[in-house]
Motif scaffolding. Structure first.
Motif, PDB file in Angstrom:
ATOM      1  N   CYS A  97       0.831  -1.213   0.000  1.00 14.70           N
ATOM      2  CA  CYS A  97       0.000   0.000   0.000  1.00 14.70           C
ATOM      3  C   CYS A  97       0.863   1.259   0.000  1.00 14.70           C
ATOM      4  N   LEU A  98       2.015   1.171   0.656  1.00 17.67           N
ATOM      5  CA  LEU A  98       2.830   2.371   0.874  1.00 17.67           C
ATOM      6  C   LEU A  98       3.471   2.891  -0.406  1.00 17.67           C
ATOM      7  N   ILE A  99       3.573   2.045  -1.420  1.00 19.58           N
ATOM      8  CA  ILE A  99       4.150   2.492  -2.693  1.00 19.58           C
ATOM      9  C   ILE A  99       3.305   3.612  -3.283  1.00 19.58           C
ATOM     10  N   ASP A 100       2.005   3.376  -3.392  1.00 20.99           N
ATOM     11  CA  ASP A 100       1.139   4.407  -3.975  1.00 20.99           C
ATOM     12  C   ASP A 100       0.895   5.556  -3.005  1.00 20.99           C
ATOM     13  N   LEU A 101       0.803   5.259  -1.708  1.00 19.78           N
ATOM     14  CA  LEU A 101       0.633   6.339  -0.739  1.00 19.78           C
ATOM     15  C   LEU A 101       1.812   7.310  -0.811  1.00 19.78           C
ATOM     16  N   THR A 102       3.018   6.777  -0.971  1.00 24.16           N
ATOM     17  CA  THR A 102       4.208   7.631  -1.090  1.00 24.16           C
ATOM     18  C   THR A 102       4.148   8.481  -2.348  1.00 24.16           C
ATOM     19  N   ASP A 103       3.679   7.889  -3.445  1.00 22.04           N
ATOM     20  CA  ASP A 103       3.566   8.635  -4.697  1.00 22.04           C
ATOM     21  C   ASP A 103       2.551   9.764  -4.560  1.00 22.04           C
ATOM     22  N   GLN A 104       1.438   9.496  -3.901  1.00 18.34           N
ATOM     23  CA  GLN A 104       0.426  10.539  -3.690  1.00 18.34           C
ATOM     24  C   GLN A 104       1.008  11.677  -2.852  1.00 18.34           C
TER      25      GLN A 104
END
Length: 502
Positions: free
Chosen positions: A86-93
């Motif tokens: 989950c943290l991959i996309d959360l970091t991108d956001q």
């Protein structure tokens, strides 16, 4: 733009969502959204950070709950998909939200003439997110991160099938969020159909096409826009000159991720006619190596519940009864399938024909069907007859044959030589088409899904369009209309002539 200090209820007040009804939760969030206005970048980033911290702080308990919900599920799978994944996309956001949310100036030349135009990227308000059981955090927290980046409030309903995991999230969420920002909805609030009836500002659903259709119908009654991330029988095509060992190893691995319970798993594969026997042997060899034991192996993911176990075993039995051949990997001394452990052995089917249930249903389990092909058109016709899949696997080089497949089929995406990597890059959308879904998310595509592009136009001209198109009309107006028609006939005629020459 509002800042965190403007919130009326602080994160940490530990107000449980179960203290309120569904309707009350929606009213609380809508009132808070209108009261606080559009949140600034700092607020959005803070919410994304807290969402990630919730996962990290409670990872061990989440993993244990997932294992209990499934029966057996490897810790490595749960961490890779439902926590760290989950943290991959959360970091991108988090990294890009400041630039994405800024106004976009358009029509610059028109602006010099006195017509000033810009696009605001406004939040929608309250987003409802309905998640499935196969990845109950990945498929709720990632869209929630996109919704937060876009400036929205979130009502989140994880699946009731993975009840232990949902209980953990619902219990710890108030430590990180006010229910004005994020409220976790459980079975105590009613069923999924009750949630689908809410007049939220956008409904996001991940699950089966059948349930997705029902969600869309309920949302339509309130004119609520929907994003549907659905399933689909994902085909794979092995190119003529591809190394069969490499192809078999890749597809054998991809089929068995999470016990085959992934909407992106390959469901059936086309193999050059003369190589089907070798491909079958290589797949079985890969599974034999990967799973020396199955029944008591904690790294072999169980089928999530009895209903799905019975359904998958039924698909296999129906195919065999109607003439298909099953090839299964069953370790010595084990009796499989095992209903108590809900363990179904890795199964490869050949000789599958029309009329067998496995031809129509998305398996969502450890079963791979193999078809021979001679011409690419055979594979294309078969794929197009089965509806548009969520993804399509190509095993081979990026060549003219891949281009032919892409030109003659439709799918949510095309994945070449790897599994689900387009979810992780931040540059590509994840979503289906037709029966496999509508809309998409991940990266900026997720931000856009939960954003309203709001047009702003300010004129500094001494004359208005309203005046031009309002009566009374005189000779000058009639002449102006004739000039317009003459101009457009000329321009369109020229375009037609150019097109015919090509």
């Amino acid at each position: 733009m509002t800042k965190p200090a403007a919130a009326g209820v602080r994160a940490g007040d530990k107000v449980s969502s179960e203290a309120h009804s569904l309707t009350e939760l929606l009213e609380i969030q809508k009132a808070a959204f209108l009261r606080d206005g559009v949140p600034d970048a700092e607020t959005r980033i803070d919410r994304i950070n807290r969402l990630g911290q919730l996962l990290l702080d409670n990872a061990d308990e989440i993993v244990a709950a997932l294992n209990e919900d499934f029966g057996t599920r490897p810790r490595e799978v749960s961490i890779a998909t439902d926590v760290a994944g989950c943290l991959i996309d959360l970091t991108d956001q988090r990294r890009h939200v400041s630039s994405w949310m800024g106004d976009t100036a358009v029509g610059r030349i028109q602006g010099l003439l006195g017509l000033k135009q810009r696009l605001r990227h406004d939040p929608l308000g309250v987003v409802g997110i309905m998640g499935p059981w196969n990845f109950p955090l990945q498929l709720t927290f990632v869209p929630a991160g996109s919704a937060f980046a876009a400036g929205n409030r979130v009502l989140m309903r994880p699946s009731s099938v993975t009840a232990k995991t949902t209980e953990v999230i619902a219990r710890v969420a108030p430590d990180y969020f006010s229910i004005e920002e994020l409220a976790v909805v459980t079975s105590a609030h009613g069923g999924g159909s009750d949630f689908a009836k809410l007049p939220v500002d956008h409904m996001f659903f991940t699950g089966s096409p059948e349930v997705g259709a029902s969600v869309a119908q309920e949302a339509a009654k309130n004119l609520v826009p929907v994003t549907l991330e659905l399933g689909g029988k994902n085909p794979a095509i092995v190119d003529y000159d591809t190394d069969i060992t490499a192809a078999a190893n890749f597809l054998a691995d991809a089929r068995m991720i999470n016990g085959g319970q992934v909407c992106l798993c390959p469901d059936y594969v086309f193999v050059p006619e003369g190589k089907v026997g070798e491909f079958t042997e290589k797949v079985l060899a890969r599974w034999t190596e990967s799973f020396p034991t199955i029944k008591d192996n904690p790294q072999y993911t169980s089928t999530v519940n009895e209903k799905n176990y019975t359904r998958i075993v039924g698909l296999i039995d129906d195919a065999v009864d109607m003439g298909a051949t099953k090839h299964q990997v069953i370790p010595a001394g084990e009796s499989l399938p095992d209903a108590e452990a809900r363990k179904i052995p890795p199964t490869l089917l050949t000789g599958v024909k029309a009329g067998m249930k496995v031809e129509e249903d998305e398996v969502f389990g450890p079963v791979l069907t193999v078809y021979p092909y001679r011409e690419q058109s055979e594979a294309v016709d078969k794929i197009n007859s089965a509806g548009h899949p969520l993804t399509m696997y190509w095993v081979g080089k990026d060549n003219e044959r891949l281009q032919y497949i892409a030109d003659h089929t439709r799918s949510g995406s095309i994945s070449g030589n790897d599994f689900a990597m387009h979810l992780l890059t931040g540059h590509l959308p994840f979503g289906g088409v037709g029966r496999s879904g509508m809309g998409n998310y991940h990266g900026k595509f997720g931000f856009d899904t939960f954003t309203h592009d709001r047009a702003v136009f300010v004129s500094r001209l001494p004359i208005t369009f309203a005046d031009i198109v309002s009566p009374p009309f005189g000779k000058f107006d009639a002449r102006l209309s004739d000039i317009q028609m003459t101009m457009w006939r000329f321009l369109n005629g020229r375009a037609l002539r150019k097109s015919s020459k090509r």
